[in-house]
Motif scaffolding. Structure first.
Motif, short mmCIF file in Angstrom:
data_model
loop_
_atom_site.label_atom_id
_atom_site.label_comp_id
_atom_site.label_asym_id
_atom_site.label_seq_id
_atom_site.Cartn_x
_atom_site.Cartn_y
_atom_site.Cartn_z
N ASP A 17 9.46 34.38 41.83
CA ASP A 17 8.05 34.12 42.08
C ASP A 17 7.89 32.77 42.77
O ASP A 17 7.60 31.77 42.13
N CYS A 18 8.12 32.78 44.08
CA CYS A 18 8.05 31.52 44.84
C CYS A 18 7.02 31.68 45.95
O CYS A 18 7.14 32.54 46.82
N ILE A 19 6.00 30.82 45.90
CA ILE A 19 4.89 30.93 46.85
C ILE A 19 5.35 30.74 48.29
O ILE A 19 4.86 31.42 49.20
N PHE A 20 6.31 29.84 48.52
CA PHE A 20 6.76 29.61 49.90
C PHE A 20 7.64 30.75 50.39
O PHE A 20 7.63 31.06 51.59
N CYS A 21 8.38 31.42 49.50
CA CYS A 21 9.10 32.64 49.91
C CYS A 21 8.09 33.70 50.34
O CYS A 21 8.31 34.41 51.33
N LYS A 22 6.98 33.80 49.62
CA LYS A 22 5.96 34.80 49.96
C LYS A 22 5.31 34.47 51.31
O LYS A 22 5.00 35.37 52.08
N GLU A 73 15.01 30.88 54.06
CA GLU A 73 15.92 31.04 52.91
C GLU A 73 15.42 30.18 51.75
O GLU A 73 15.01 29.02 51.96
N HIS A 74 15.48 30.71 50.56
CA HIS A 74 15.05 29.93 49.40
C HIS A 74 16.13 28.91 49.01
O HIS A 74 17.21 29.28 48.57
N ILE A 75 15.80 27.65 49.19
CA ILE A 75 16.62 26.54 48.69
C ILE A 75 15.64 25.72 47.87
O ILE A 75 14.56 25.38 48.36
N PHE A 78 8.83 24.34 44.43
CA PHE A 78 10.29 24.21 44.37
C PHE A 78 10.99 25.16 45.35
O PHE A 78 11.80 26.00 44.96
N HIS A 79 10.60 24.98 46.60
CA HIS A 79 11.25 25.62 47.76
C HIS A 79 11.28 24.51 48.80
O HIS A 79 10.22 23.97 49.15
N LEU A 80 12.47 24.17 49.26
CA LEU A 80 12.65 23.03 50.17
C LEU A 80 11.59 23.01 51.27
O LEU A 80 11.35 24.03 51.92
ZN ZN Z 1 11.23 30.19 47.79
#
Ligand code: ZN
Ligand code: 5GP
Length: 111
Positions: free
Chosen positions: A2-7, A44-46, A94-96
């Motif tokens: 559940d990462c907003i920046f990945c979405k 990419e999720h970092i 917490f996504h670079l």
């Molecule tokens: Zn992410």
């Protein structure tokens, strides 16, 4: 995950994009801290800068290679690039990501 920046990166959440390629996306911050405030993220999720290593750090040079043209497109004459790392560094997502701040003469304060 559940990462907003990945979405944002995969298009599940629409955002006000200023740049995108196969590896990164840049979009306006929801709560701007300067007249122009853009976030630049890897797709990419970092989690954060503390998770960078030899095998994933090429993305950082890719991001920095695109910053001059992104800044030019935004008509920024000078700017600041900020990365907050982990909670004590002020990180809240917490996504670079790198903050690109400009559009005025910024103060010299760091904290
Ligand atoms: Zn992410
Ligand atoms: P950090 O404090 O982690 O360095 O920065 C996170 C930034 O992301 C903050 O400046 C905050 O305003 C921005 N932000 C948080 N959620 C969203 C969102 O859903 N959309 C956009 N465009 N920005 C967000």
């Amino acid at each position: 995950m559940d990462c907003i920046f990945c979405k944002i990166a995969n298009g599940d959440i629409k955002t006000n994009k200023v740049y995108e390629d196969d590896k990164i996306i840049a979009f306006y911050d929801l709560e701007p801290k300067a007249p122009t405030h853009v976030l630049i993220i890897p797709k990419e999720h970092i989690c954060c800068a503390d998770e960078l290593n030899e095998s994933n750090c090429d993305i950082v040079s890719h991001i920095f290679s695109k910053i001059p043209s992104i800044a030019k497109d935004l008509s920024l004459d000078g700017y600041r690039i900020v990365n907050n790392c982990k909670e004590n560094g002020g990180q809240t997502v917490f996504h670079l990501h790198f903050h690109l701040l400009g559009g005025t003469k910024l103060s010299g304060d760091f904290a």
